[in-house]
Design a protein around this motif. Sequence first.
Motif, short mmCIF file in Angstrom:
data_model
loop_
_atom_site.label_atom_id
_atom_site.label_comp_id
_atom_site.label_asym_id
_atom_site.label_seq_id
_atom_site.Cartn_x
_atom_site.Cartn_y
_atom_site.Cartn_z
N ASN A 109 39.27 -7.79 21.67
CA ASN A 109 40.23 -8.30 23.08
C ASN A 109 39.43 -10.11 23.74
O ASN A 109 41.15 -10.22 24.04
CB ASN A 109 40.86 -6.91 23.71
N ALA A 168 43.18 -13.34 22.58
CA ALA A 168 44.76 -12.52 22.94
C ALA A 168 45.71 -14.22 22.83
O ALA A 168 45.41 -15.06 22.60
CB ALA A 168 44.49 -11.87 24.37
N THR A 169 46.84 -13.05 23.05
CA THR A 169 48.30 -13.98 22.57
C THR A 169 48.69 -15.31 23.89
O THR A 169 48.97 -16.66 23.77
CB THR A 169 49.47 -13.77 22.64
N ASP A 170 47.53 -14.55 24.97
CA ASP A 170 47.66 -15.93 26.23
C ASP A 170 46.58 -16.38 26.21
O ASP A 170 46.36 -16.94 27.43
CB ASP A 170 47.63 -14.83 27.49
N GLN A 178 43.73 -10.52 8.57
CA GLN A 178 44.02 -10.12 9.34
C GLN A 178 44.18 -8.49 9.29
O GLN A 178 43.50 -7.69 10.39
CB GLN A 178 45.03 -10.61 10.29
N ASP A 219 40.04 -14.25 15.37
CA ASP A 219 40.97 -13.30 15.59
C ASP A 219 40.50 -12.55 15.82
O ASP A 219 40.12 -11.24 17.46
CB ASP A 219 41.63 -13.06 14.52
N ARG A 240 50.60 -23.46 14.76
CA ARG A 240 51.44 -21.66 15.59
C ARG A 240 50.03 -21.36 15.96
O ARG A 240 50.12 -20.54 17.12
CB ARG A 240 51.94 -21.38 14.77
N ASP A 241 49.21 -21.69 14.94
CA ASP A 241 47.35 -20.82 15.35
C ASP A 241 47.11 -21.31 16.79
O ASP A 241 46.31 -20.07 17.64
CB ASP A 241 46.69 -21.21 14.39
N THR A 291 49.16 -22.94 19.26
CA THR A 291 49.80 -22.93 19.97
C THR A 291 49.29 -21.67 20.78
O THR A 291 49.23 -21.07 22.07
CB THR A 291 50.95 -23.40 19.40
N ALA A 292 49.33 -20.55 19.40
CA ALA A 292 49.73 -19.58 20.44
C ALA A 292 47.67 -19.16 20.71
O ALA A 292 48.34 -17.87 22.03
CB ALA A 292 49.39 -17.97 19.23
N GLN A 293 47.44 -19.72 20.83
CA GLN A 293 46.02 -20.30 21.16
C GLN A 293 45.57 -20.33 22.90
O GLN A 293 44.39 -21.53 23.56
CB GLN A 293 44.57 -19.70 20.85
#
Lengths: 527, 372
Positions: A212, A215-217, B123, B154, B349-350, B352-354
Amino acid sequence: MPAHFCVTVRFLQPLSHGRGDDDEPEWPPSPLRLFQALVAASAARWNERKELRRALPALRWLEMQPPPLIIAAPAERSPVKYRLYVPDNVGDKVGGSWARGGSASIADYRTEKNVRSAHLTSDAVHFLYPIGDDDRVSAEHRQTLSAATRSITHLGWGIDMVAASASVISEDEATGLSGERWQPEVDSANTRRAPLAGTVHALMERHGAFLNRIATDGFRPVPSLSAFRLVGYRRTTEAMTRPFVAFSILRMDTDVFRAFDTVNQSRRVAGMMRGIASSVARSTGWSEEAINTFILGHGESREETKHQPVGPRRFAFLPLPSIEVRGAGKQAVVGSIRRVIVTTFGDGCESQVDWARLAMSNQALTDEGSKEPVAVLSLTGETERAIRNYTRRSSRWATVTPVVLPGYDDPAHYRRRLNDKIDGQEKIRLLTALNDRIDRLLRKAIVQSGFSATLAEHVEIEWRKVGFWPGTDLAGRYRVADYLRRFTRYHVRLRWRDARGGAVDVPGPICLGGGRFCGMGLFAAEE
Amino acid sequence: MSDVTQFDGYLKDDGPAALVIREHLMPVEGPDGVLFPATFAAGDGFPGGYNIDGDPNGTNVCLIDSVGSQANRIEPLFAKEKYRDLVPQIIIKAGKREVSLLDAGHRAGDAIVRCSELQQTLQDAFKQVLNGNAESLAKIAPTSLVFGVWDSRDTQAKLPRLIASTIRAFDVRKLTRHAQFIPAVDYVREGILDEPEDLKDAEGKIKGKHPFAQRGFTHIPVTKSENVHGGVLATGGVRRDATLGLAALRLLFAGKDETKTLLLRRYILGLGLTAFTYSPTGYLRQGCLLVLDPSKEKPREFVEVWPTGERRPATVTGEAALEYTRATAKEFVVGENTTVEFDKERARRDVTAQGGNTTGRRAKKVKVGESS
């Protein structure tokens, strides 16, 4: 009957890349490294890749076991590393550039990776866990672990492919395993990580954190593993460093050395040291029994007449002849006694040596006959060159006082028969038998002094009546105690070697044979 | 049609732990020919050059071709005509360029493929790996199971490599060489070019670097230590050691379905045997063309290694491995060939998400791992 649970790991290529706490190549692999491989193997074998169930009780049992004896193929650590440049996983940057018509290359995004390996001379490392309670539950755990062991595929880096197996073996079978033996030892500075209660739980938690970590954050760093202990390990070819304290012997009320003749007075100096040690010990509260055993070396009571040896856990008082550089050729020559070392050849006697350091400093040496003080002891530094001649690490040592053999070298009277009229072949046979006997006695003396059987087996030994050091006298001329006179004395040179013939540096002080607690059979480093 | 059960003994829990090939090689010029090992950059105490461990004048080991380098030579074989039907051919197009998944350094975990329409598929496949089912991943990127993969961007799913191959030389003597570039014309003497007036000092020595040297207009001796590597003489021989980890292969599952697990393992075993028995080119770099050494009683040794350490002779030819793989691939049903476009928007987006950091800085920070 004592037995071992033996896990054997065989490297399929003769290299290991695992790193220790000092970032140096780690060999042999630590018990924790093996444990982690078993955890991973268990998860993969029973397809429990997120949470262990099947092997968990067995792993919990294993983490509670005492640290194993490790028998490992000798290995040479690579002295230099080489550097690779491995591509970072940023192909999206390259793809993005291409999509915009650019010409980025993955070669522009590389991470340095330093590689430093240990070259193995053979393929196997064995981890031997002592079997204590051989109850049914423990046996079941070993069965589970044996199955898991067959699924260990790597140990170290991802390129260190291995094959592994496990079984219960007897003490004889353990003795027959080839390789260098690494014993767990409390005082060794050479440590390895080992599991403890809670390690498997901590590994499972860490695995979960790793899965983990992105994560998104954002990125969540994975905490390092802390649920392990450090266990000291020592190879049986490595001699223990003995604690010691060194004193200069000075004239009364001056700072000038008081010299004693090495050939005739070494025993006298040791006797005076013993006397003053007893006296000071009595005044500082030692029991008579402790004085009798640890200082005087008598296991028998005062009422008994037959001497009972006490073993190595007692003081050794070693008068040190000076090694002086003389003449135009700057040759090192053995001179008179001007210093003395107090040490022991047993384990766990540091506190007694510390006592000697404090209690015996500035004490007067008293002549055993006249009871008059003849010299005073002055604490001297361990790094002083005159002391380091006897204490530093070296693979080559030679006697400054001869070794008294720990037994008769000619019980069958071969020397008498050599004077008879015998043919050449018989003469050769008798001389060979004599030499073999002396060789065995000297190796016995090495083991008696606390060195490992491995060191005793592989050391190269020379002996003769004439000393190897300039300034020494013929072996037979050194004064010894009456009970040692009937045993032959030789000057001896030792070249310490391991099983492969490689030089092994051994620390001093080294003292072998009869009278070793009084400085007979004392060696000085030649290199 | 090859018998798909012929190697099932390698898939049993009590089977051998690994297959090992040992090939005795020599330079094409002969056993006393000079060969040029890989050179490595200087840094962190390493002076650079060849990696030679041991006594430079006696017993030593020299790295000729590393595990990673050998893997880079072996893996692309599955794009060749003879082998391409064994695995799905996944192509990612970005602009005018395209890259095969077989060439992507991080295989199914490579960022270039996760930023395409295959992202969700991969994924899901990696998540299934974490749940104990490698079938989906084998459908789309089976060589990732053979050469190892880490989905570092991921799911963090990891699978170890099954194959490792290294080439080493023993007891080498290092050689040096020197050279001199001689220009076609003596430009200064012929009056074609004039040397700058301030080129030399009062003693007539050239100050700094000769401006003509960089352009090839003057003589240039090769003297720098990093440029005088002259190869090695391998007095102890050259050897390629290759390993196929069967114990690791037996850790692949298709969930709890034993039949599917067997099909999966047979297929991956086939790919592994094909790669394992494939002899990568002997041409490693200029000055290093290696061939089998016919003077050895067994130039090529092939053994099964059992967990007890016992080694038993075995043999699987490249052709037999290929036939077996064709049969097991047919049984398993190889995934579809696919060509996808690199998706810039998905990549944005990948990132930005990280957390919005650039992937480059993030990659350096986490040291996302190595390629083969």
